[in-house]
Each structure stands twice: as C-alpha cells, then as structure tokens.
Design a protein around this motif. Structure first.
Motif, PDB file in Angstrom:
ATOM      1  N   LEU A  50      29.260  36.943  74.955  1.00 34.09           N
ATOM      2  CA  LEU A  50      28.203  37.674  74.276  1.00 34.09           C
ATOM      3  C   LEU A  50      27.566  36.807  73.194  1.00 34.09           C
ATOM      4  N   GLU A  51      26.268  36.943  73.023  1.00 42.85           N
ATOM      5  CA  GLU A  51      25.566  36.253  71.952  1.00 42.85           C
ATOM      6  C   GLU A  51      25.596  37.092  70.683  1.00 42.85           C
ATOM      7  N   TYR A  52      25.331  36.440  69.566  1.00 44.12           N
ATOM      8  CA  TYR A  52      25.185  37.186  68.309  1.00 44.12           C
ATOM      9  C   TYR A  52      24.182  36.462  67.426  1.00 44.12           C
ATOM     10  N   ASN A  53      23.108  37.174  67.089  1.00 48.41           N
ATOM     11  CA  ASN A  53      22.068  36.655  66.207  1.00 48.41           C
ATOM     12  C   ASN A  53      21.231  37.840  65.732  1.00 48.41           C
ATOM     13  N   GLU A  54      20.132  37.568  65.035  1.00 50.67           N
ATOM     14  CA  GLU A  54      19.318  38.661  64.517  1.00 50.67           C
ATOM     15  C   GLU A  54      18.708  39.499  65.637  1.00 50.67           C
ATOM     16  N   ASP A  55      18.339  38.876  66.749  1.00 50.73           N
ATOM     17  CA  ASP A  55      17.783  39.639  67.872  1.00 50.73           C
ATOM     18  C   ASP A  55      18.815  40.610  68.438  1.00 50.73           C
ATOM     19  N   VAL A  56      20.056  40.181  68.507  1.00 51.51           N
ATOM     20  CA  VAL A  56      21.130  41.044  68.995  1.00 51.51           C
ATOM     21  C   VAL A  56      21.297  42.245  68.067  1.00 51.51           C
ATOM     22  N   VAL A  57      21.312  42.002  66.767  1.00 47.50           N
ATOM     23  CA  VAL A  57      21.450  43.088  65.808  1.00 47.50           C
ATOM     24  C   VAL A  57      20.261  44.040  65.907  1.00 47.50           C
ATOM     25  N   ALA A  58      19.060  43.496  66.059  1.00 48.01           N
ATOM     26  CA  ALA A  58      17.856  44.324  66.153  1.00 48.01           C
ATOM     27  C   ALA A  58      17.929  45.277  67.337  1.00 48.01           C
ATOM     28  N   ARG A  59      18.493  44.802  68.456  1.00 46.06           N
ATOM     29  CA  ARG A  59      18.576  45.636  69.656  1.00 46.06           C
ATOM     30  C   ARG A  59      19.727  46.633  69.601  1.00 46.06           C
ATOM     31  N   GLY A  60      20.753  46.331  68.828  1.00 50.01           N
ATOM     32  CA  GLY A  60      21.968  47.121  68.950  1.00 50.01           C
ATOM     33  C   GLY A  60      22.391  47.970  67.771  1.00 50.01           C
ATOM     34  N   PHE A  61      21.874  47.687  66.557  1.00 44.02           N
ATOM     35  CA  PHE A  61      22.468  48.364  65.399  1.00 44.02           C
ATOM     36  C   PHE A  61      21.999  49.811  65.263  1.00 44.02           C
ATOM     37  N   ASN A  62      20.818  50.143  65.817  1.00 44.25           N
ATOM     38  CA  ASN A  62      20.315  51.515  65.730  1.00 44.25           C
ATOM     39  C   ASN A  62      20.956  52.330  66.840  1.00 44.25           C
ATOM     40  N   ASN A  63      22.232  52.627  66.676  1.00 43.39           N
ATOM     41  CA  ASN A  63      23.080  53.124  67.750  1.00 43.39           C
ATOM     42  C   ASN A  63      23.717  54.443  67.339  1.00 43.39           C
ATOM     43  N   ASP A  64      24.091  55.265  68.345  1.00 48.64           N
ATOM     44  CA  ASP A  64      24.692  56.556  68.007  1.00 48.64           C
ATOM     45  C   ASP A  64      26.014  56.409  67.256  1.00 48.64           C
ATOM     46  N   ASP A  65      26.689  55.266  67.399  1.00 50.35           N
ATOM     47  CA  ASP A  65      27.899  55.034  66.615  1.00 50.35           C
ATOM     48  C   ASP A  65      27.605  55.014  65.118  1.00 50.35           C
ATOM     49  N   ILE A  66      26.358  54.715  64.750  1.00 49.86           N
ATOM     50  CA  ILE A  66      26.006  54.618  63.334  1.00 49.86           C
ATOM     51  C   ILE A  66      25.185  55.820  62.876  1.00 49.86           C
ATOM     52  N   TYR A  67      24.119  56.164  63.619  1.00 48.33           N
ATOM     53  CA  TYR A  67      23.230  57.195  63.081  1.00 48.33           C
ATOM     54  C   TYR A  67      23.863  58.584  63.068  1.00 48.33           C
ATOM     55  N   LEU A  68      24.843  58.828  63.922  1.00 46.45           N
ATOM     56  CA  LEU A  68      25.560  60.100  63.830  1.00 46.45           C
ATOM     57  C   LEU A  68      26.332  60.196  62.517  1.00 46.45           C
ATOM     58  N   ASP A  69      27.012  59.120  62.142  1.00 49.74           N
ATOM     59  CA  ASP A  69      27.701  59.092  60.847  1.00 49.74           C
ATOM     60  C   ASP A  69      26.729  59.363  59.708  1.00 49.74           C
ATOM     61  N   PHE A  70      25.564  58.729  59.771  1.00 50.87           N
ATOM     62  CA  PHE A  70      24.590  58.878  58.694  1.00 50.87           C
ATOM     63  C   PHE A  70      24.136  60.335  58.542  1.00 50.87           C
ATOM     64  N   THR A  71      24.006  61.040  59.659  1.00 55.21           N
ATOM     65  CA  THR A  71      23.630  62.454  59.597  1.00 55.21           C
ATOM     66  C   THR A  71      24.639  63.247  58.775  1.00 55.21           C
ATOM     67  N   PHE A  72      25.915  62.989  58.996  1.00 56.39           N
ATOM     68  CA  PHE A  72      26.957  63.717  58.278  1.00 56.39           C
ATOM     69  C   PHE A  72      27.054  63.270  56.814  1.00 56.39           C
ATOM     70  N   VAL A  73      26.810  61.998  56.565  1.00 56.27           N
ATOM     71  CA  VAL A  73      26.770  61.511  55.183  1.00 56.27           C
ATOM     72  C   VAL A  73      25.657  62.226  54.408  1.00 56.27           C
ATOM     73  N   GLU A  74      24.529  62.418  55.053  1.00 57.65           N
ATOM     74  CA  GLU A  74      23.411  63.101  54.397  1.00 57.65           C
ATOM     75  C   GLU A  74      23.748  64.558  54.082  1.00 57.65           C
ATOM     76  N   VAL A  75      24.519  65.215  54.947  1.00 58.08           N
ATOM     77  CA  VAL A  75      24.946  66.593  54.674  1.00 58.08           C
ATOM     78  C   VAL A  75      25.812  66.631  53.416  1.00 58.08           C
ATOM     79  N   ILE A  76      26.745  65.691  53.309  1.00 61.28           N
ATOM     80  CA  ILE A  76      27.613  65.640  52.130  1.00 61.28           C
ATOM     81  C   ILE A  76      26.809  65.344  50.870  1.00 61.28           C
ATOM     82  N   GLU A  77      25.853  64.454  50.974  1.00 60.33           N
ATOM     83  CA  GLU A  77      25.019  64.140  49.815  1.00 60.33           C
ATOM     84  C   GLU A  77      24.209  65.364  49.382  1.00 60.33           C
TER      85      GLU A  77
END
Length: 537
Positions: A74-101
């Motif tokens: 697997l490669e790893y660089n800024e393009d890889v992060v751009a394609r992969g970081f906006n993922n349900d593994d992350i944004y679902l957590d953020f939804t719950f963090v916002e509820v707590i806030e």
C-alpha cells in the motif's frame, strides 16, 4: 518479581512484563498525568485511527477469508489521506462527539440515536439497520437487538467506539456506561461487546504502555460465558502459544468454528465476513505481535484480511494512544497535517476540533468519576473492570440455506405492479435481503439551490416509500416500508427469527407499485434451531 505499589505512579514505570510475555502489570488506584500528555495521547488516538483507515482502505475485503500476501503493498502520501480519511470510521465518531458537546457527557441514548439516524451520510450493515429502526420509531436498545436487526453481530460498533475510550482515560467502567447508550443503537451481543472491548483498550492505553495488559484487562468487562469472551481469550492464548510468527496464530484462528460463524443474511456461506468476532480477532493479533511498532501493527492487521480498514483503524488508534501523537513517526503524521482542519462529511468537526473536544470531555469525565484537575496536573481514579450483563444474539438460531444471491448472479425475484412472491420452507426463521430499486442512490443525487439533495430526473422521488404486505401462513404479519432514499433504506424486505419449528409460507405483495421502481429480492435465507451439518458418507 517485585511490584511497585504507590498511590501515584508515573506512566513510564507501568511497563512490566513477565518472561512468558503475559503481563503482570499493576495499575495503582490513582494515576497522575499532565494535561499536555493527556492531549498528546488523545491526538495520538485520533490520528492513529485516521492514518490507519486512510492507508488501508484499498485493501478492504480484497482478500476474503485469506491472508494478504507480501507482494501486495500500500502507498501512503497526501493523496492517499485525501481519498481515505473522510470515512465512516471517523465521521460516525464525530457525530457522537458533537452530541456530547451539545448535551454533555450524560447525554441520553435517544439523543445519540437521533443524531446518528438523521445524519446525511450513507451507512451500511448494522449501522444502516439501526438507522432504519430509529427512523421508524424503534429506539435503542431495541434498534440494535437481534430481533429487530439481522446484523446485530456485525462489526459496526467497533468502528465508532474509539471516541468513548478517548474521553475515558483509565476509566473502563465509565467507557462502558457511554458504550451501553451508543452501542445498542446498532448492535447487540457480540457486536456490542466488540465496541466495548475496543473502547476499553483505548481507555487503558492512557495509563499503561503494556499491550499485553491492555488486551487482557479490557476483556474482563465481557462476561466469561459469552462467545465473545471465549473467542478473544482463545486468540490471546494462541498469540502466546506461537510467539514467533503472527501467521501461525492466523492459521490457527482460521480453524476455529467461530471464525466461520456469521448471522449476516447478506454474507452467509460466502468468504466475506463482517462479523465482530472474526475481525476484532485480527486487531488483537496485530496489537500483540506488532510490539508497539506503528507500521508493523498496521501491516499485520491489514494482511489478516476481511474488513481490513476497520481492523487497522482500531489497532492503529489504540497504539496511537499508547504512543502519543509525538511518538507516531513523521512519515505517517506529515501527510495528515494538511487535513486536520477539514470538516468531515455531514459534521461540523475536524480532527483538530476532535482533539480539543475529546480533551474537554475527558476532563469532565475524570472529574465526574472522582478524579481531579488542578491546572496542568490531573489525577485519574483508575477503574477495575466490572463485568457487563450477558447478551446472546440469535440464541439457538442457525442459518441453514441461502437461495440465490447477489453480485453476478440473478436476483431471486422481482416484485413489480401487483405481483406476489411466495416462499415455502421448513425451519424456525427467515430473512429476505432486498431493496427498492429505481430510487436515488448516492451517485444519483444532485445538490439543489437550498443545499438539500435531490434525485435526478427519471428516478423515484426521495420521499417515495414503497409498502409491501407480508403474509405469514395466511395471516398478515406486517407492512414493511421501503424508502427510495438510499440513505434511509432497509437492507431487508422481511425477517423473522422466532417461528415455531415446521413448514411456513411467506408472501410479499407490493401495495403501492410505481412504474419508476421495482422491488428486488436478492436472496432468501432459511434458519433452523440446530446447526447445519453436511454428511459426507
């Protein structure tokens, strides 16, 4: 071996291992940590999780039920992060963090459920059925219960439990209290326990560097009589039995009955397995054999196969918390830096926001649980695990037969106009995966001037809801609603796991047909009260 016992003990003195690699670490009742180090570990957890899922997502289900070979890189660089970081593994957590806030660390389960169900992003598997249930008036814990959610044992809560551990440093019981409210939105039994286990490993990563201790101590939250505890205990013992090469343990895991067990009606009797037991086993293997090496840990989780990006994200997030942000190699951190201020899909939160919010919430949680905060100095009151109640999904319910399927095979049937489709079978349960087609999928949506999604012309309207009448043994059992909006869809046309043993007939009839759409039956799954056994004689 001498064990150091002090009221307050620096983190650096916690790492104590016995010769046979099984930990004898002891955590004191009170743990001292600076606010700077607390934030460093929180950032390490969020960054590790994000790096893990970004790097490994191309390998997700690439090798089903097989080990990914060394030549696959697997490669790893800024393009890889751009394609992969906006993922349900992350944004679902953020939804719950916002509820707590918004509502505080004691926010009720209903608030988490409503925010999750009404978010604009797409979901899958247990998450999607949890959303469908909530939107149709079935709230947690019933929304994740196996009677209402055929995907109750899936991996889903595992991938959104990270935020709980990151706001519960050293406090595994506090993490399980929050987990009880969040995890039962979409899961029950093994699926619920998987998220509890992950969040507890995060919590323990704040107070010890000892991975062996972390994986063993976190498991003590899970009832010993549960399938989940027994399976994870087997995995840990195999890691100690074969200390030289993780592949030896991987092959032994594949021989276990539970690694082939799945109740997900869409993936039964296929190599693909999204079950919580199977996938978290690979995360545990990666943590134990990775020996706190960031790349090695991720690589083992990835090469174990199946739902790799989720398993890598969990392993890298837990290890990132152990190491802290400043100890994750620059090779992994630098490509992430340019994305830390980007708000994730359908949230108002970025990684930099999450770092600070989790720090705030963790301090509130520490104070709530008898710790103290005075300026830079924080005292955490360490919690010994309290065993959770026993939950068993699908008790004595076993898949027996799948007719037809998906992908390149034709669907089992299509319901159009006023046609009816009937199934006759012998057993104790049934599930019918299917979908209203002709409605707008994610790729068929356009953004309107009001900022809301609209369907492209020629498709069903977003607000169209098909209704099918399900008749069981000659009597109407229920009216099933099938939204055209892919975001709010049901994965199933019908399911019932509690039928009396015997012959049954189920009939499906579309009550409000439209020429713009069709109801596709993907498969027909039968269940019985005893395991299916093949007689080779």
């Amino acid at each position: 071996m001498t064990i150091i016992r002090l009221a307050l003990l620096p983190l650096s003195l916690f790492f104590v291992l016995t010769a046979n690699a099984q930990s004898s670490t002891k955590i004191p009742k009170k743990v001292k940590i600076s606010k700077t180090e607390l934030l460093n570990k929180i950032k390490g957890g969020w960054a590790g999780q994000t790096i893990g899922v970004s790097w490994s997502w191309p390998s997700e289900f690439l090798y089903d039920n097989g080990m990914i070979p060394p030549q696959y890189q697997l490669e790893y660089n800024e393009d890889v992060v751009a394609r992969g970081f906006n993922n349900d593994d992350i944004y679902l957590d953020f939804t719950f963090v916002e509820v707590i806030e918004r509502l505080g660390i004691d926010a009720p389960a209903e608030s988490f459920a409503e925010a999750f169900a009404n978010a604009g992003y797409s979901l899958w598997c247990a998450n999607q059925m949890g959303r469908y249930n909530v939107l149709n008036g079935i709230m947690p814990p019933e929304s994740g219960h196996w009677k209402n959610n055929p995907n109750a044992n899936d991996i889903d809560f595992q991938i959104e439990a990270d935020f709980i551990g990151l706001m519960s440093p050293g406090m595994v019981n506090a993490s399980s209290e929050i987990g009880d409210k969040v995890g039962h939105i979409m899961n029950y039994g093994d699926g619920f326990y998987s998220g509890i286990y992950v969040s507890a490993m995060y919590a323990l990563a704040f107070v010890t560097d000892d991975i062996d201790f972390i994986v063993n101590e976190a498991l003590e939250l899970i009832p010993k009589e549960s399938n989940y505890y027994k399976a994870m205990k087997e995995v840990i013992e195999l890691c100690y039995e074969y200390p030289g090469d993780w592949r030896d343990t991987w092959f032994e895991i594949q021989k276990k009955d539970w690694v082939q067990t799945s109740h997900n009606p869409e993936k039964l009797f296929t190599p693909k397995n999204i079950d919580a037991l199977n996938n978290l086993a690979y995360t545990v293997v990666a943590l134990l054999y990775g020996k706190s090496d960031f790349y090695k840990t991720m690589d083992i989780a990835m090469r174990s196969g199946q739902d790799t990006d989720c398993n890598v994200a969990s392993a890298a997030g837990i290890l990132g918390t152990v190491l802290g942000y400043d100890k994750i190699p620059d090779y992994w951190i630098k490509p992430l830096n340019n994305f830390e201020d980007i708000k994730l899909d359908h949230t108002s939160t970025s990684l930099n926001d999450a770092y600070q919010l989790s720090l705030k919430h963790s301090i509130e949680n520490i104070i709530k649980n008898d710790g103290s905060v005075k300026g830079e100095n924080i005292i955490i009151k360490y919690q010994k695990p309290k065993v959770l109640p026993l939950e068993v999904s699908f008790p004595n319910i076993y898949p027996k037969k799948v007719t037809a399927g998906r992908k390149n095979r034709p669907p089992y049937g299509i319901i159009a106009d006023n046609t009816e489709v009937s199934f006759t079978f012998k057993g104790t349960g049934i599930a019918i995966p299917g979908l209203l087609e002709g409605g707008p999928r994610k790729s068929n949506l356009v953004m309107g001037p009001d900022g809301k999604s609209r369907a492209l012309e020629g498709k069903l309207n977003l607000d169209f809801v098909a209704e099918i009448e399900i008749t069981l043994n000659g009597k109407v059992d229920k009216i099933m609603k099938l939204p055209a909006d892919y975001r709010t869809r049901s994965l199933y046309l019908y399911w019932n796991f509690e039928l009396p043993k015997g012959e049954h007939t189920v009939t499906l009839k579309w009550l409000n047909p439209t020429p713009k759409g069709k109801i596709v039956i993907h498969s027909f799954v039968e269940y019985d009260d005893e395991p299916y056994v093949i007689n080779h004689q």
